[in-house]
Design a protein around this motif. Structure first.
Motif, PDB file in Angstrom:
ATOM      1  N   ARG A  26      35.353  32.270  41.445  1.00 31.43           N
ATOM      2  CA  ARG A  26      34.530  32.943  40.410  1.00 31.43           C
ATOM      3  C   ARG A  26      33.094  33.159  40.868  1.00 31.43           C
ATOM      4  NH1 ARG A  26      34.032  28.707  35.581  1.00 31.43           N
ATOM      5  NH2 ARG A  26      33.544  30.589  34.464  1.00 31.43           N
ATOM      6  N   THR A  76      43.161  37.536  36.371  1.00 29.27           N
ATOM      7  CA  THR A  76      41.742  37.306  36.587  1.00 29.27           C
ATOM      8  C   THR A  76      40.958  38.291  35.726  1.00 29.27           C
ATOM      9  OG1 THR A  76      41.394  38.916  38.355  1.00 29.27           O
ATOM     10  CG2 THR A  76      42.261  36.757  39.007  1.00 29.27           C
ATOM     11  N   ASP A  77      39.632  38.190  35.786  1.00 32.31           N
ATOM     12  CA  ASP A  77      38.836  39.147  35.016  1.00 32.31           C
ATOM     13  C   ASP A  77      38.818  40.522  35.674  1.00 32.31           C
ATOM     14  OD1 ASP A  77      37.322  38.362  37.170  1.00 32.31           O
ATOM     15  OD2 ASP A  77      35.576  37.725  36.004  1.00 32.31           O
ATOM     16  N   ARG A  78      39.512  40.674  36.809  1.00 31.15           N
ATOM     17  CA  ARG A  78      39.553  41.952  37.521  1.00 31.15           C
ATOM     18  C   ARG A  78      40.944  42.499  37.732  1.00 31.15           C
ATOM     19  NH1 ARG A  78      37.068  41.614  43.237  1.00 31.15           N
ATOM     20  NH2 ARG A  78      35.399  40.159  42.773  1.00 31.15           N
ATOM     21  N   SER A  79      41.925  41.575  37.858  1.00 33.34           N
ATOM     22  CA  SER A  79      43.226  42.026  38.331  1.00 33.34           C
ATOM     23  C   SER A  79      44.329  41.037  37.936  1.00 33.34           C
ATOM     24  CB  SER A  79      43.142  42.157  39.856  1.00 33.34           C
ATOM     25  OG  SER A  79      44.261  42.816  40.349  1.00 33.34           O
ATOM     26  N   ILE A  91      40.918  32.867  45.126  1.00 35.09           N
ATOM     27  CA  ILE A  91      40.110  33.542  44.091  1.00 35.09           C
ATOM     28  C   ILE A  91      38.982  32.588  43.708  1.00 35.09           C
ATOM     29  CG2 ILE A  91      40.085  34.542  41.772  1.00 35.09           C
ATOM     30  CD1 ILE A  91      42.042  36.078  43.274  1.00 35.09           C
ATOM     31  N   ASN A 136      38.549  36.300  47.537  1.00 33.13           N
ATOM     32  CA  ASN A 136      37.859  37.213  46.612  1.00 33.13           C
ATOM     33  C   ASN A 136      36.812  36.408  45.870  1.00 33.13           C
ATOM     34  OD1 ASN A 136      39.797  38.993  47.402  1.00 33.13           O
ATOM     35  ND2 ASN A 136      40.675  39.330  45.366  1.00 33.13           N
ATOM     36  N   THR A 137      35.553  36.707  46.096  1.00 32.09           N
ATOM     37  CA  THR A 137      34.499  36.006  45.356  1.00 32.09           C
ATOM     38  C   THR A 137      34.113  36.834  44.129  1.00 32.09           C
ATOM     39  OG1 THR A 137      32.877  37.030  46.819  1.00 32.09           O
ATOM     40  CG2 THR A 137      33.521  34.782  47.341  1.00 32.09           C
ATOM     41  N   GLY A 138      33.419  36.189  43.209  1.00 28.99           N
ATOM     42  CA  GLY A 138      32.989  36.894  41.999  1.00 28.99           C
ATOM     43  C   GLY A 138      34.159  37.312  41.123  1.00 28.99           C
ATOM     44  N   GLU A 139      35.254  36.601  41.205  1.00 24.87           N
ATOM     45  CA  GLU A 139      36.448  36.919  40.402  1.00 24.87           C
ATOM     46  C   GLU A 139      36.954  35.619  39.785  1.00 24.87           C
ATOM     47  OE1 GLU A 139      39.423  39.031  42.606  1.00 24.87           O
ATOM     48  OE2 GLU A 139      40.800  39.131  40.904  1.00 24.87           O
ATOM     49  N   GLU A 140      37.167  35.634  38.486  1.00 22.57           N
ATOM     50  CA  GLU A 140      37.530  34.397  37.792  1.00 22.57           C
ATOM     51  C   GLU A 140      38.989  34.426  37.338  1.00 22.57           C
ATOM     52  OE1 GLU A 140      35.067  33.603  34.421  1.00 22.57           O
ATOM     53  OE2 GLU A 140      36.179  31.779  33.895  1.00 22.57           O
TER      54      GLU A 140
END
Ligand SMILES: Cc1cc2nc3c(=O)[nH]c(=O)nc-3n(C[C@H](O)[C@H](O)[C@H](O)COP(=O)(O)OP(=O)(O)OC[C@H]3O[C@@H](n4cnc5c(N)ncnc54)[C@H](O)[C@@H]3O)c2cc1C
Length: 324
Positions: free
Chosen positions: A32, A110-113, A30, A90-94
């Motif tokens: 960010r 994460t900020d997505r999942s 992961i 996964n890029t763009g995921e923090e």
């Protein structure tokens, strides 16, 4: 439940991903930002201090035009490494939280999942929190804590604050590309010649001194910056004189720190090193005092890219052995 979740896609995270793939682990990285995000934030066109053998993922695979690779050659190298091996990133995921333990597994939010993993490797680098001067005006939009390119500042009054290689390089690039540049540096940094103590590399210092000699770059041995305002900067020199400089842009390049918040919340012990806080870990396995939580890369004692690549190749096989 993943076998291994890796946080960060810098050289350490990428090396860990490859090792995990080779050992048949169910892994995920992961990130960010983007692949090799820290390197993407180096100055445009910058040459590395390191030679290819110290930064390439496999011997002979990084072929720079000159002796040392540039930022762009490095980025391309790491990106194609990911594409060729089809690494799972996964890029763009923090990652915003990590909880759990080795017995029940870890939960990574994460900020997505949300993910579950048996082991977690922090390869988060040491660039997350730029150090600040904490002076009035530091939040003005003309103040940057990162330097990427000099081309917007031709004939502008630029101030670079800092005493390490990043500050020296920024001052040099700005001055060479036509910004009216001043570098504010502490005397101890200006006189430091010990590379182990963070002294400017000689191949930065030599052209920098040439810029000073030619009268294009000013160096002020300063004590502290007092205030930044829209068109000026007020600073106090080492002799106590207060000077007001005309100013269009400020680069505060005084170092950065890793964000150890997630590790601290997990209960990982932290020690105060010479330059920064560092997590406590087993020097053989890079496992922290919280079992199942591992660290690698720039925010450990193995700081340089070579070590960031080598360490995961040692520790991921140990993790795989435990899990099998
Ligand atoms: C200007 C500059 C020049 C340098 N020159 C050299 C050199 O010439 N030679 C050398 O060996 N070293 C050099 N370094 C140091 C080098 O960049 C680091 O050693 C290297 O990047 C370390 O790799 P890493 O994988 O440990 O960390 P990084 O490359 O910093 O990667 C960490 C990654 O983790 C990601 N991340 C952090 N937190 C989270 C989160 N919560 N969720 C998701 N992702 C997260 C970040 O976005 C980042 O992409 C230089 C550094 C700078 C700033």
């Amino acid at each position: 439940m993943l076998d291994l979740l890796i946080i960060g896609a810098g050289p350490a995270g990428l090396s860990a991903a490859e090792a995990a793939q080779q050992h048949g682990l169910d892994y995920l990285v992961i990130e960010r930002g983007t692949i090799a995000n820290t390197i993407r934030q180096y100055p445009v066109g910058r040459s590395m201090f390191s030679t290819p053998n110290e930064v390439e993922m496999h011997e002979g695979t990084l072929k720079p035009v000159r002796e040392k690779p540039t930022r762009e050659e490095m980025l391309s190298h790491y990106i194609h490494f990911v594409l060729n091996l089809d690494l799972r990133i996964n890029t763009g995921e923090e990652v915003v939280a990590v909880d759990g333990n080795i017995d029940e597994g870890f939960v990574i939010k994460t900020d997505r999942s949300e993910y579950q993993a048996k082991r977690v490797l922090f390869a988060i680098g040491a660039m997350e929190i730029p150090r600040r001067l904490n002076v009035p005006g530091e939040d003005l939009p003309k103040v940057y804590h990162l330097f990427v390119d000099p081309y917007a500042y031709v004939r502008k009054d630029a101030l670079v604050v800092g005493g390490g290689n990043s500050a020296a390089e920024a001052a040099l690039f700005l001055s060479e590309e036509g910004a009216r540049t001043t570098m504010a540096i502490w005397r101890e940094d200006w006189e430091n010649r010990d590379p182990k103590a963070g002294a400017m590399k000689h191949w930065v210092r030599t052209p920098l001194e040439a810029e000073v000699e030619a009268g294009r770059l000013k160096v002020i041995l300063y004590k502290h910056v007092d205030e930044i305002s829209e068109h000026e900067v007020k600073l106090t020199t080492e002799t106590g004189e207060v000077r007001t400089l005309p100013n269009d842009v400020v680069f505060v390049l005084v170092g950065s720190d890793a964000d150890l918040t997630l590790l601290k919340k997990l209960g990982v012990k932290i020690e105060t090193g010479k330059l920064a806080e560092i997590p406590v870990y087993d020097p053989e396995t890079f496992e922290t005092n919280v079992r199942g939580i591992y660290v690698a890369g720039h925010f450990t004692h193995a700081r340089h890219i070579k070590a960031a690549i080598d360490v995961p190749r040692r520790i991921v096989p140990l993790i795989a052995k435990q899990l099998k």
